[in-house]
Write a protein that holds these residues in place. Structure first.
Motif, PDB file in Angstrom:
ATOM      1  N   VAL A 161       0.833  -1.204   0.000  1.00 31.23           N
ATOM      2  CA  VAL A 161       0.000   0.000   0.000  1.00 31.23           C
ATOM      3  C   VAL A 161       0.865   1.251   0.000  1.00 31.23           C
ATOM      4  N   ILE A 162       0.467   2.206  -0.831  1.00 36.50           N
ATOM      5  CA  ILE A 162       1.100   3.527  -0.860  1.00 36.50           C
ATOM      6  C   ILE A 162      -0.009   4.552  -0.728  1.00 36.50           C
ATOM      7  N   HIS A 163       0.129   5.508   0.182  1.00 34.26           N
ATOM      8  CA  HIS A 163      -0.908   6.521   0.326  1.00 34.26           C
ATOM      9  C   HIS A 163      -0.300   7.911   0.341  1.00 34.26           C
ATOM     10  N   ILE A 164      -1.045   8.845  -0.229  1.00 31.15           N
ATOM     11  CA  ILE A 164      -0.644  10.249  -0.248  1.00 31.15           C
ATOM     12  C   ILE A 164      -1.521  10.986   0.751  1.00 31.15           C
ATOM     13  N   GLY A 165      -0.902  11.440   1.840  1.00 27.59           N
ATOM     14  CA  GLY A 165      -1.641  12.105   2.912  1.00 27.59           C
ATOM     15  C   GLY A 165      -1.615  11.271   4.174  1.00 27.59           C
ATOM     16  N   THR A 385     -23.232  14.037   7.367  1.00 27.93           N
ATOM     17  CA  THR A 385     -22.583  13.481   6.178  1.00 27.93           C
ATOM     18  C   THR A 385     -21.083  13.327   6.430  1.00 27.93           C
ATOM     19  N   ILE A 386     -20.509  12.263   5.946  1.00 27.58           N
ATOM     20  CA  ILE A 386     -19.057  12.063   6.031  1.00 27.58           C
ATOM     21  C   ILE A 386     -18.464  12.433   4.674  1.00 27.58           C
ATOM     22  N   THR A 387     -17.578  13.415   4.661  1.00 22.86           N
ATOM     23  CA  THR A 387     -17.039  13.902   3.403  1.00 22.86           C
ATOM     24  C   THR A 387     -15.559  14.261   3.549  1.00 22.86           C
ATOM     25  N   GLY A 388     -15.008  14.841   2.499  1.00 23.67           N
ATOM     26  CA  GLY A 388     -13.582  15.142   2.508  1.00 23.67           C
ATOM     27  C   GLY A 388     -12.767  13.956   2.043  1.00 23.67           C
ATOM     28  N   SER A 389     -11.786  13.550   2.850  1.00 21.77           N
ATOM     29  CA  SER A 389     -10.852  12.466   2.510  1.00 21.77           C
ATOM     30  C   SER A 389     -10.157  12.758   1.182  1.00 21.77           C
ATOM     31  N   ILE A 390      -9.611  13.969   1.091  1.00 24.31           N
ATOM     32  CA  ILE A 390      -8.939  14.407  -0.123  1.00 24.31           C
ATOM     33  C   ILE A 390      -7.517  13.860  -0.102  1.00 24.31           C
ATOM     34  N   GLY A 391      -7.294  12.789  -0.812  1.00 23.53           N
ATOM     35  CA  GLY A 391      -6.007  12.122  -0.849  1.00 23.53           C
ATOM     36  C   GLY A 391      -6.076  10.945  -1.796  1.00 23.53           C
ATOM     37  N   VAL A 392      -4.974  10.244  -1.926  1.00 12.62           N
ATOM     38  CA  VAL A 392      -4.875   9.150  -2.893  1.00 12.62           C
ATOM     39  C   VAL A 392      -4.234   7.946  -2.216  1.00 12.62           C
ATOM     40  N   VAL A 393      -4.732   6.755  -2.551  1.00 17.70           N
ATOM     41  CA  VAL A 393      -4.131   5.527  -2.048  1.00 17.70           C
ATOM     42  C   VAL A 393      -3.963   4.563  -3.217  1.00 17.70           C
ATOM     43  N   MET A 440       1.126   8.994  -8.361  1.00 18.22           N
ATOM     44  CA  MET A 440       0.018   9.301  -7.457  1.00 18.22           C
ATOM     45  C   MET A 440       0.014  10.772  -7.058  1.00 18.22           C
ATOM     46  N   GLU A 441       1.205  11.374  -6.971  1.00 14.15           N
ATOM     47  CA  GLU A 441       1.274  12.806  -6.682  1.00 14.15           C
ATOM     48  C   GLU A 441       0.625  13.607  -7.811  1.00 14.15           C
ATOM     49  N   ASP A 442       0.783  13.120  -9.044  1.00 14.72           N
ATOM     50  CA  ASP A 442       0.109  13.775 -10.171  1.00 14.72           C
ATOM     51  C   ASP A 442      -1.404  13.696 -10.020  1.00 14.72           C
ATOM     52  N   VAL A 443      -1.899  12.495  -9.633  1.00 16.23           N
ATOM     53  CA  VAL A 443      -3.340  12.323  -9.425  1.00 16.23           C
ATOM     54  C   VAL A 443      -3.813  13.235  -8.301  1.00 16.23           C
ATOM     55  N   TYR A 444      -3.024  13.289  -7.230  1.00 14.43           N
ATOM     56  CA  TYR A 444      -3.378  14.139  -6.095  1.00 14.43           C
ATOM     57  C   TYR A 444      -3.399  15.609  -6.504  1.00 14.43           C
ATOM     58  N   GLU A 580      -8.895  -3.981  -9.965  1.00 17.46           N
ATOM     59  CA  GLU A 580      -9.223  -3.393 -11.256  1.00 17.46           C
ATOM     60  C   GLU A 580      -8.490  -2.075 -11.489  1.00 17.46           C
ATOM     61  N   ASN A 581      -8.291  -1.285 -10.427  1.00 24.70           N
ATOM     62  CA  ASN A 581      -7.630   0.013 -10.545  1.00 24.70           C
ATOM     63  C   ASN A 581      -6.674   0.181  -9.376  1.00 24.70           C
ATOM     64  N   LYS A 582      -5.395   0.305  -9.662  1.00 27.89           N
ATOM     65  CA  LYS A 582      -4.394   0.339  -8.599  1.00 27.89           C
ATOM     66  C   LYS A 582      -4.393   1.641  -7.814  1.00 27.89           C
ATOM     67  N   VAL A 583      -4.863   2.729  -8.426  1.00 26.80           N
ATOM     68  CA  VAL A 583      -4.884   4.028  -7.754  1.00 26.80           C
ATOM     69  C   VAL A 583      -6.330   4.379  -7.440  1.00 26.80           C
ATOM     70  N   GLN A 584      -6.598   4.676  -6.169  1.00 21.84           N
ATOM     71  CA  GLN A 584      -7.971   4.883  -5.709  1.00 21.84           C
ATOM     72  C   GLN A 584      -8.127   6.215  -4.987  1.00 21.84           C
ATOM     73  N   LEU A 585      -9.281   6.836  -5.213  1.00 22.21           N
ATOM     74  CA  LEU A 585      -9.716   7.978  -4.411  1.00 22.21           C
ATOM     75  C   LEU A 585     -10.840   7.453  -3.534  1.00 22.21           C
ATOM     76  N   ILE A 586     -10.455   6.805  -2.444  1.00 20.99           N
ATOM     77  CA  ILE A 586     -11.445   6.161  -1.583  1.00 20.99           C
ATOM     78  C   ILE A 586     -11.199   6.562  -0.140  1.00 20.99           C
ATOM     79  N   GLY A 587     -12.273   6.844   0.573  1.00 21.66           N
ATOM     80  CA  GLY A 587     -12.163   7.297   1.948  1.00 21.66           C
ATOM     81  C   GLY A 587     -12.424   6.185   2.936  1.00 21.66           C
ATOM     82  N   GLU A 588     -11.805   6.281   4.100  1.00 20.04           N
ATOM     83  CA  GLU A 588     -12.074   5.343   5.182  1.00 20.04           C
ATOM     84  C   GLU A 588     -13.301   5.822   5.935  1.00 20.04           C
TER      85      GLU A 588
END
Length: 594
Positions: A161-165, A385-393, A440-444, A580-588
């Motif tokens: 796992v690699i995460h940005i943030g 509402t749960i929102t935000g989680s601006i980052g990349v994993v 991933m930094e580019d995606v971020y 299916e997709n190695k780079v995700q914009l998904i929140g915990e």
């Protein structure tokens, strides 16, 4: 239907002592089961036995809005046993019930189980009735996160796992046995805020001090008698006694269980001619000549498959001159980075048309869910509402250990220094990790640009301070300028209509695509697609299905609590998504008991 519908079909509550006129209406709402966002029902042969379609949140809010404006509606009754409402849906219903009560209409609620969520909803009612031997589970909020590293170790699987943030904790469930300090901190802040919202609502609505409410919570599992004594409920009544009282009180009233609702029963099929009629009618969309506000829902994880119908509907609606504004209802923890951008592009096409674009957030609109919302003219969220989680994993599964256990050996040949980077038989090398982080930094960077372009000077802090994977409640997001208003779908529609210069009564509001029953969906014409949708070019081995089968074999799923089953389902969805997709914009998203 269950026997409780005797209550719903015969009578309702009232506080009025004045005589009721013959045209008085009591609107009755049975909230049993999950309230769908899209109206998509169960599929498969078993679903055909039930010809109805699910009630949508859109249906419910539109009905309550109509009841508010109808002078003939004197009261509403809400039955919530078995209700599968998420917290944002509870807050939206609470808001509508409060408005009804403030308009002088009586609001009554009946339940056999006073849980946290029901107590929250009941705080908007004039009269709360609990069964004398009912359950009182008003004992506070509990959140738990499951960590699957130990299980993956047993399979010989490793999650790279690699995460940005620092706060981007969505991948921790795969490679840790417990939360990191940033993950613990943001879960604590989120729970404190949402729990405080529940305490405040119950305190204000029931006229009990916040300290007393906290004391009842801490006492835990109180009796129905104590719930009445302390003011959490007003009456303890069995259903049959309540029905008798209601019949007497509302002898001349019309009790409408379908008030303002579309036909949820589905088509009546008694023979082949009825089936032919369904086949004919399902192939065409009902249209009107009136201008309208389109409501389109994104519900669930963002994948190539899940965004395809949403994107197609947006682009299809874009071609309709009668569509004057778009409300995108977002209830998603995020998902694929590429799929998120594909859907964002469709919303940008809409915005370029000059027509209003409003977002209404549901229970969660995090990471990719926020990404697709960021370009809206206005964003509405519920306080919870749960929102935000601006980052990349990013992540891949390494199956070298599993293959070793099975006696499988690997011989590698490669042309290109990093051609084997995505192979499941080996971990990322140090050089590959650096390259993936750069990607991933580019995606971020794109993610942050989407937000700064969309939100502009509404953000109260630089995006670097708001991002990093930080998760917010809707109330906290409002303080940071990540959302514009606290409100539900009715408020979002009203804002869209105002922005489009539409006057009340001169336009329609439609949920698109039109919700269908299971049998109608079978015969419905396929949706026309506008442009290419990104899809996987080949099927991937379904690791999620393998893990799920193993859990079933171990009877783990049978023993799990409802909250744990939700967490397990999310885990399996993420396994499939990362394949299916190695780079995700998904929140915990923490699993909360309500």
């Amino acid at each position: 239907m269950k026997s409780k519908n005797l209550l719903l079909s015969t009578a309702a509550f009232t506080l009025f002592s004045c005589p009721l006129l013959a045209d008085d209406i009591v609107a009755v709402y049975d909230l049993e089961g999950a309230i769908s966002e899209t109206g998509a029902g169960a599929s498969g042969l078993m679903a055909l036995a039930d010809q109805s379609r699910p009630m949508t949140h859109f249906d419910l809010m539109r009905s309550m809005k109509a009841a508010l404006a109808d002078d003939e509606v004197k009261a509403v009754v809400v039955e919530v046993d078995g209700a599968g409402l998420g917290f944002s849906q509870l807050q939206d219903v609470h808001r509508q019930l409060t408005a009804l009560k403030e308009a002088g209409k009586s609001v009554w609620l009946y339940t056999e189980n006073l849980s946290n969520g029901v107590a929250y909803l009941a705080s908007a009612a004039d009269k709360v009735v609990l069964m004398p031997e009912g359950n009182v589970d008003f004992n506070g909020m509990y959140s738990e996160s499951l960590y699957f590293k130990g299980m993956l170790d047993k399979f010989g699987l490793k999650a790279d796992v690699i995460h940005i943030g620092d706060f981007k904790s969505a991948g921790e469930t795969f490679y840790r046995t417990g939360p990191s300090e940033p993950a613990k901190l943001q879960t604590k802040v989120l729970l404190d805020d949402i729990y405080g919202q529940i305490l405040d609502a119950v305190s204000e609505g029931r006229g009990i001090s916040k300290e007393e409410v906290q004391g009842l919570v801490d006492q835990g599992f109180i009796s129905p008698e104590m719930a009445k004594e302390k003011g959490l409920v007003d009456e303890l009544m069995y259903r049959t006694d309540l029905v008798a009282k209601l019949r007497e009180t509302y002898a001349d009233a019309e009790f409408d269980r379908d008030y303002g609702m579309p036909n949820l029963d589905g088509p009546e099929i008694d023979g082949i001619f009825d089936l032919v009629k369904v086949m004919f009618n399902s192939s065409k969309q009902e249209e009107s000549s009136e201008p309208y506000v389109a409501v389109i829902a994104l519900d669930g994880a963002i994948t190539d498959a899940s965004i395809a119908p949403v994107r197609a509907e947006i682009l299809k609606t874009l071609k309709d001159d009668r569509a004057k504004a778009l409300v995108l209802r977002v209830n998603s923890p995020g998902g694929s980075a590429s799929a998120s951008d594909v859907l964002w592009e469709a919303t940008d096409e809409w915005s370029q048309s000059g027509r209003p674009f409003i977002v209404s957030m549901g229970d969660v609109a995090a990471s990719g869910g926020y990404y697709v919302s960021a370009g809206a003219d206005q964003i509405f969220a519920e306080p919870g509402t749960i929102t935000g989680s601006i980052g990349v994993v990013g992540m891949k599964f390494v199956a070298a250990g599993a293959m070793e256990k099975m006696g499988v050996t690997v011989h590698r040949e490669k042309r290109g220094e990093h051609s084997g980077a995505m192979s499941m038989t080996q971990a990322f090398t140090e050089a590959e990790t650096e390259l993936i982080v750069a990607s991933m930094e580019d995606v971020y960077g794109t993610f942050k640009k989407r937000i700064t372009d969309g939100r502009g000077d509404r953000l109260v802090k630089p995006i670097a301070e708001l991002g990093g994977g930080r998760v917010y409640s809707g109330a906290l997001a409002l303080e940071q300028g990540l959302v514009d208003q606290l409100g539900g779908i009715n408020e979002a529609v009203a804002a869209a209509a105002k922005a489009a210069n539409l006057n009340e009564g001169e336009f329609e509001v439609t949920l698109r695509p039109r919700p269908l029953s299971a049998i109608e969906a079978i015969f419905a014409a396929p949706e026309e697609e506008d442009g290419e949708i990104i899809r996987m070019s080949s099927a991937k081995p379904d690791l999620a299905a393998t893990l799920r089968a193993s859990m079933i074999q171990e009877s783990f799923l049978d023993l799990a609590s409802p909250q744990q089953k939700v967490a397990i389902r999310r885990f399996l969805e993420q396994v499939k998504s990362f394949q299916e997709n190695k780079v995700q914009l998904i929140g915990e998203v923490p699993t909360l008991n309500l």
